[in-house]
Design a protein around this motif. Structure first.
Motif, short mmCIF file in Angstrom:
data_model
loop_
_atom_site.label_atom_id
_atom_site.label_comp_id
_atom_site.label_asym_id
_atom_site.label_seq_id
_atom_site.Cartn_x
_atom_site.Cartn_y
_atom_site.Cartn_z
N VAL A 296 -7.60 8.09 6.60
CA VAL A 296 -6.36 8.51 6.50
C VAL A 296 -6.44 10.17 6.15
CG1 VAL A 296 -6.09 8.36 4.19
CG2 VAL A 296 -4.00 8.28 5.34
N VAL A 297 -7.61 10.60 5.66
CA VAL A 297 -7.72 12.08 5.32
C VAL A 297 -7.67 12.59 6.88
CG1 VAL A 297 -9.24 13.76 4.77
CG2 VAL A 297 -8.81 11.79 3.18
N ARG A 298 -8.52 12.15 7.75
CA ARG A 298 -8.70 12.69 9.14
C ARG A 298 -7.21 12.78 9.65
NH1 ARG A 298 -13.02 9.26 12.30
NH2 ARG A 298 -12.11 10.29 14.01
N CYS A 299 -6.76 11.56 9.72
CA CYS A 299 -5.12 11.51 10.38
C CYS A 299 -4.18 12.42 9.96
CB CYS A 299 -4.76 10.03 10.39
SG CYS A 299 -5.60 9.09 11.25
N THR B 110 3.63 9.37 7.00
CA THR B 110 3.50 8.01 7.27
C THR B 110 2.66 7.40 8.47
OG1 THR B 110 5.92 8.09 6.01
CG2 THR B 110 5.40 6.25 7.46
N ASP B 111 3.29 8.33 9.61
CA ASP B 111 2.48 7.82 10.85
C ASP B 111 0.97 7.85 10.56
OD1 ASP B 111 4.32 7.12 12.49
OD2 ASP B 111 4.55 9.05 13.43
N ALA B 112 0.41 8.96 9.63
CA ALA B 112 -0.93 8.95 9.49
C ALA B 112 -1.56 8.04 8.79
CB ALA B 112 -1.26 10.28 8.65
N ILE B 113 -0.73 7.22 7.79
CA ILE B 113 -1.23 6.23 6.87
C ILE B 113 -1.33 4.93 7.95
CG2 ILE B 113 -0.50 4.41 5.21
CD1 ILE B 113 -1.65 6.59 4.09
N ARG B 114 -0.16 4.77 9.13
CA ARG B 114 -0.14 4.00 9.86
C ARG B 114 -1.41 3.83 10.70
NH1 ARG B 114 1.46 3.13 14.97
NH2 ARG B 114 2.33 5.40 14.76
N VAL B 115 -1.71 4.93 11.39
CA VAL B 115 -2.71 5.07 12.23
C VAL B 115 -3.83 4.94 11.78
CG1 VAL B 115 -3.97 6.55 14.14
CG2 VAL B 115 -1.34 6.56 13.88
N ALA B 116 -4.30 5.20 10.65
CA ALA B 116 -5.48 5.08 9.91
C ALA B 116 -5.71 3.53 9.49
CB ALA B 116 -5.62 6.02 8.51
N GLN C 48 9.08 2.67 8.78
CA GLN C 48 10.28 3.26 8.79
C GLN C 48 10.81 3.22 7.23
OE1 GLN C 48 13.65 1.47 11.07
NE2 GLN C 48 14.22 3.58 11.65
N GLU C 49 10.83 2.19 6.71
CA GLU C 49 11.48 2.21 5.16
C GLU C 49 10.44 3.23 4.46
OE1 GLU C 49 11.48 -2.01 4.33
OE2 GLU C 49 13.34 -2.21 5.42
N SER C 50 9.12 3.04 4.61
CA SER C 50 8.41 4.02 3.70
C SER C 50 8.51 5.43 3.94
CB SER C 50 6.62 3.31 4.13
OG SER C 50 6.21 4.36 3.11
N GLU C 51 8.95 5.71 5.22
CA GLU C 51 9.19 7.29 5.45
C GLU C 51 10.33 7.55 4.94
OE1 GLU C 51 10.88 9.65 9.43
OE2 GLU C 51 9.24 8.00 9.78
N GLN C 52 11.40 6.53 4.96
CA GLN C 52 12.62 7.22 4.30
C GLN C 52 12.51 7.27 2.64
OE1 GLN C 52 15.21 3.87 5.57
NE2 GLN C 52 15.46 4.88 7.56
N GLU C 53 11.70 6.36 2.13
CA GLU C 53 11.48 6.33 0.74
C GLU C 53 10.50 7.46 0.19
OE1 GLU C 53 10.12 2.61 -0.52
OE2 GLU C 53 12.01 1.52 0.26
N GLY D 161 0.65 -1.27 -0.12
CA GLY D 161 -0.02 -0.01 -0.14
C GLY D 161 0.74 1.19 0.02
N GLY D 162 1.85 1.25 0.93
CA GLY D 162 2.73 2.24 0.81
C GLY D 162 3.39 2.55 -0.53
N ASP D 163 3.76 1.43 -1.07
CA ASP D 163 4.57 1.62 -2.55
C ASP D 163 3.56 2.28 -3.57
OD1 ASP D 163 6.71 0.42 -1.39
OD2 ASP D 163 6.18 -1.56 -2.22
N ARG D 164 2.18 1.94 -3.57
CA ARG D 164 1.20 2.38 -4.36
C ARG D 164 1.12 3.84 -4.03
NH1 ARG D 164 -1.64 -2.19 -3.14
NH2 ARG D 164 -2.97 -1.22 -1.62
#
Length: 220
Positions: free
Chosen positions: A200-203, A173-179, A142-147, A76-79
């Motif tokens: 995710v929009v809310r976060c 990245t944290d917004a996606i994770r928490v959502a 963590q890797e997603s944040e770096q990328e 999902g993060g890749d997309r």
């Protein structure tokens, strides 16, 4: 004009595709078993058997059963990053972040996105009881944040403060994770109220609302 590939290059490409397909078969088998039985109740032997590979093949690609699902958790993060990377610099960071996140989580892309959300929900539920699986999830983030950082840096423009761009990459990245974690533990559908896209929009708005970089737009 593109030069034709040599026979060796073609063979290497085919080998890499086969390896990737085998890794994905193993990842899906692990995800199915984790969802059914939990990570602790699943053995590597069971994963290999369901994937139709030998145990030594499993360990050729993965160090542990939890590592096997890293590619599913990161899809999902890749997309999201791929969609964000295509955004124009005139779009505005806040809008670009939200638009890419919603598109990547709404299932509008078809079966692949819906399947990815289903795997994510099962794995995040299983991770509640398995520290090693949670560690894989945190590593993926963590890797997603770096990328994500170079993508945001480009969209922010050359005059942006590096500290602000790094902070935005972490917050987004944290917004996606928490959502995703919130949705995974609930019983809502992927396209209804409190869907991943809605959450995710809310976060994003809560976590990034005070950042000057979003308020001011790209700096040139």
């Amino acid at each position: 004009m593109e030069q034709p590939r040599t026979a060796r290059e073609a063979a290497t490409s085919l080998t890499e595709r086969r390896k990737a397909a085998t890794q994905m078969d193993i990842a899906r088998a692990a995800a199915e078993l984790f969802t059914e039985k939990g990570a602790e109740g699943t053995t590597t032997e069971e994963i290999a058997a369901r994937a139709g590979v030998a145990l030594r093949t499993f360990y050729r690609y993965f160090r542990s059963k939890q590592d096997a699902v890293g590619s599913l958790l990161s899809s999902g993060g890749d997309r999201w990053r791929a969609l964000l990377a295509r955004a124009g610099t005139d779009m505005g960071l806040a809008r670009a972040l939200e638009s890419a996140a919603v598109d990547s989580l709404s299932g509008a892309g078809g079966v692949g996105e819906e399947e990815g959300l289903r795997w994510t929900r099962g794995l995040l539920r299983a991770a509640q009881e398995d520290p090693a699986l949670r560690a894989v999830w945190y590593r993926v983030n963590q890797e997603s944040e770096q990328e994500l950082l170079p993508v945001i840096t480009r969209l922010a423009g050359p005059g942006a403060d590096p500290l602000e761009t790094r902070l935005l990459a972490a917050a987004a990245t944290d917004a996606i994770r928490v959502a995703l974690e919130t949705w995974a533990l609930a019983d809502t559908e992927a396209d209804g109220n409190d869907s991943p896209a809605e959450l995710v929009v809310r976060c994003l708005r809560e976590l990034t609302g005070g950042l000057r970089l979003l308020a001011s737009g790209p700096r040139v």
